[in-house]
Design a protein around this motif. Structure first.
Motif, mmCIF file in Angstrom:
data_model
loop_
_atom_site.group_PDB
_atom_site.id
_atom_site.type_symbol
_atom_site.label_atom_id
_atom_site.label_comp_id
_atom_site.label_asym_id
_atom_site.label_seq_id
_atom_site.Cartn_x
_atom_site.Cartn_y
_atom_site.Cartn_z
ATOM 1 N N LEU A 134 -43.876 10.318 -15.372
ATOM 2 C CA LEU A 134 -43.932 11.259 -14.122
ATOM 3 C C LEU A 134 -42.729 11.326 -13.381
ATOM 4 O O LEU A 134 -42.498 12.631 -13.008
ATOM 5 N N MET A 135 -42.440 10.081 -13.152
ATOM 6 C CA MET A 135 -41.057 10.103 -12.228
ATOM 7 C C MET A 135 -39.916 10.908 -12.863
ATOM 8 O O MET A 135 -39.174 11.607 -12.185
ATOM 9 N N THR A 136 -39.789 10.772 -14.083
ATOM 10 C CA THR A 136 -38.502 11.347 -14.968
ATOM 11 C C THR A 136 -38.994 12.801 -14.764
ATOM 12 O O THR A 136 -37.718 13.445 -14.511
ATOM 13 N N LEU A 137 -40.303 13.366 -15.029
ATOM 14 C CA LEU A 137 -40.520 14.765 -15.259
ATOM 15 C C LEU A 137 -40.111 15.437 -13.920
ATOM 16 O O LEU A 137 -39.338 16.392 -13.576
ATOM 17 N N VAL A 138 -40.567 14.688 -12.503
ATOM 18 C CA VAL A 138 -40.303 15.239 -11.152
ATOM 19 C C VAL A 138 -38.927 15.296 -10.975
ATOM 20 O O VAL A 138 -38.155 16.335 -10.631
ATOM 21 N N GLN A 139 -38.077 14.121 -11.205
ATOM 22 C CA GLN A 139 -36.409 14.367 -10.902
ATOM 23 C C GLN A 139 -35.901 15.418 -12.015
ATOM 24 O O GLN A 139 -35.024 15.944 -11.269
ATOM 25 N N LEU B 270 -33.764 17.417 -1.176
ATOM 26 C CA LEU B 270 -33.504 16.012 -1.244
ATOM 27 C C LEU B 270 -32.818 15.690 0.252
ATOM 28 O O LEU B 270 -33.369 14.411 0.394
ATOM 29 N N MET B 271 -32.367 16.394 1.160
ATOM 30 C CA MET B 271 -32.082 15.841 2.578
ATOM 31 C C MET B 271 -33.243 15.708 3.165
ATOM 32 O O MET B 271 -33.218 14.765 3.996
ATOM 33 N N SER B 272 -34.400 16.588 3.011
ATOM 34 C CA SER B 272 -35.457 16.430 3.843
ATOM 35 C C SER B 272 -36.587 15.233 3.289
ATOM 36 O O SER B 272 -36.772 14.444 4.131
ATOM 37 N N LYS B 273 -36.850 15.615 1.834
ATOM 38 C CA LYS B 273 -37.713 14.459 1.607
ATOM 39 C C LYS B 273 -37.158 13.024 0.883
ATOM 40 O O LYS B 273 -37.656 12.095 0.902
ATOM 41 N N GLN B 274 -35.772 13.034 0.593
ATOM 42 C CA GLN B 274 -35.163 11.583 0.221
ATOM 43 C C GLN B 274 -34.508 11.072 1.300
ATOM 44 O O GLN B 274 -34.578 9.874 1.861
ATOM 45 N N GLU B 275 -33.807 11.737 2.292
ATOM 46 C CA GLU B 275 -32.959 11.187 3.255
ATOM 47 C C GLU B 275 -33.843 11.117 4.631
ATOM 48 O O GLU B 275 -33.311 10.652 5.539
ATOM 49 N N GLY B 276 -34.849 12.036 4.710
ATOM 50 C CA GLY B 276 -35.776 12.221 5.845
ATOM 51 C C GLY B 276 -35.071 12.856 6.931
ATOM 52 O O GLY B 276 -35.498 12.634 8.100
ATOM 53 N N LEU B 277 -34.236 13.722 6.771
ATOM 54 C CA LEU B 277 -33.682 14.521 7.824
ATOM 55 C C LEU B 277 -34.705 15.854 8.205
ATOM 56 O O LEU B 277 -35.347 16.328 7.552
ATOM 57 N N THR B 278 -34.731 15.900 9.571
ATOM 58 C CA THR B 278 -35.273 17.113 10.095
ATOM 59 C C THR B 278 -34.657 18.382 9.589
ATOM 60 O O THR B 278 -33.551 18.532 9.187
ATOM 61 N N TYR B 279 -35.369 19.454 9.748
ATOM 62 C CA TYR B 279 -34.863 20.647 9.334
ATOM 63 C C TYR B 279 -33.627 20.997 10.380
ATOM 64 O O TYR B 279 -32.867 21.690 10.004
ATOM 65 N N VAL B 280 -33.943 20.555 11.571
ATOM 66 C CA VAL B 280 -32.756 20.992 12.687
ATOM 67 C C VAL B 280 -31.341 20.258 12.238
ATOM 68 O O VAL B 280 -30.402 20.745 12.143
ATOM 69 N N GLU B 281 -31.770 19.124 11.698
ATOM 70 C CA GLU B 281 -30.430 18.099 11.221
ATOM 71 C C GLU B 281 -29.723 18.855 9.843
ATOM 72 O O GLU B 281 -28.894 18.776 9.910
ATOM 73 N N PHE C 81 -44.812 13.267 -3.625
ATOM 74 C CA PHE C 81 -44.911 12.894 -2.327
ATOM 75 C C PHE C 81 -44.823 11.121 -2.324
ATOM 76 O O PHE C 81 -44.494 10.746 -1.526
ATOM 77 N N LEU C 82 -45.450 10.759 -3.417
ATOM 78 C CA LEU C 82 -45.189 9.260 -3.771
ATOM 79 C C LEU C 82 -43.843 8.937 -3.991
ATOM 80 O O LEU C 82 -43.214 8.065 -3.525
ATOM 81 N N LEU C 83 -43.076 9.618 -4.665
ATOM 82 C CA LEU C 83 -41.865 9.572 -5.232
ATOM 83 C C LEU C 83 -40.862 9.568 -4.063
ATOM 84 O O LEU C 83 -40.032 8.654 -4.014
ATOM 85 N N PHE C 84 -41.153 10.476 -3.104
ATOM 86 C CA PHE C 84 -40.322 10.106 -1.923
ATOM 87 C C PHE C 84 -40.871 9.654 -0.395
ATOM 88 O O PHE C 84 -40.313 9.900 0.442
ATOM 89 N N ASP C 85 -41.812 8.943 -0.939
ATOM 90 C CA ASP C 85 -42.520 7.911 -0.076
ATOM 91 C C ASP C 85 -42.948 8.910 1.374
ATOM 92 O O ASP C 85 -42.647 8.500 2.435
ATOM 93 N N ILE C 86 -43.573 10.038 1.110
ATOM 94 C CA ILE C 86 -44.107 10.813 2.202
ATOM 95 C C ILE C 86 -45.482 10.362 2.649
ATOM 96 O O ILE C 86 -46.594 10.171 1.929
#
Length: 195
Positions: free
Chosen positions: A120-125, A140-151, A187-192
């Motif tokens: 599943l991780m491979t499919l998502v990536q 990726l900036m939002s979900k992987q790096e955790g940046l806000t929309y403003v940033e 959401f699991l993959l990106f630890d949301i």
């Protein structure tokens, strides 16, 4: 300064003709006041400036449609209010979209098989890699790096509205390409975390 604009009608007439001085005059006169007004609505200085910039740019782009009898002040304040409402609705839409997928986490958590999880991780990536470049970067900036929309908007030198559109587009593409169960896995993959 700006003595040429002695009447509202003349100001609108010059603006409709594409007179840059008329446009500058309006920006000089109202920009700060509109930002203060937008800030009271949005409670966010970055967002309020974004709202006002969108309104002022749109006024210039649609200047030929302006009525000669319109009050520029009323037009701008109403436009700022409408832009705030539009952005607020889009934020709610994105939040609802994310919550919908977060609610599906229970299904994903039930997956015990490590091989299945890796698959599943491979499919998502793979699907994220196939997103359009700007869409992928924003996601990726939002979900992987955790940046806000403003940033993200500041980094990409775009409006917050553009970032929101890219996120909605990313979720929409992933939803179409993948089954609900796999999309929830993002959401699991990106630890949301669940709000």
């Amino acid at each position: 300064m700006h003595k040429i604009f002695f009447s509202q009608k003349k100001l609108i007439k010059l603006l409709k003709k594409g007179d840059a001085r008329a446009y500058s005059y309006i920006v000089d006169l109202y920009y700060k006041k509109l930002c203060d007004y937008a800030s009271n609505l949005a409670r966010d200085n970055f967002k309020s400036e974004d709202i006002v910039q969108n309104v002022i740019i749109r006024m210039w782009q649609q200047r030929e449609k302006l009525s000669s009898n319109v009050s520029i002040k009323n037009y701008l304040y109403k436009s700022v209010y409408n832009e705030f409402i539009d952005q607020y609705r889009k934020e709610i839409a994105v939040t609802k979209l994310e919550k919908k997928y977060i609610e599906g986490l229970d299904i994903v958590i039930e997956i015990q098989d490590v091989t299945e999880t890796n698959r599943l991780m491979t499919l998502v990536q793979n699907e994220i890699e196939r997103l359009p470049p700007k869409c992928k970067e924003t996601f990726l900036m939002s979900k992987q790096e955790g940046l806000t929309y403003v940033e993200i908007a500041e980094y990409q030198n775009v409006s917050v509205n553009t970032v929101e559109k890219q996120m909605v587009k990313a979720f929409s593409i992933l939803r179409k390409k993948m089954k609900e169960k796999i999309v929830s896995f993002i959401f699991l993959l990106f630890d949301i975390k669940k709000p």
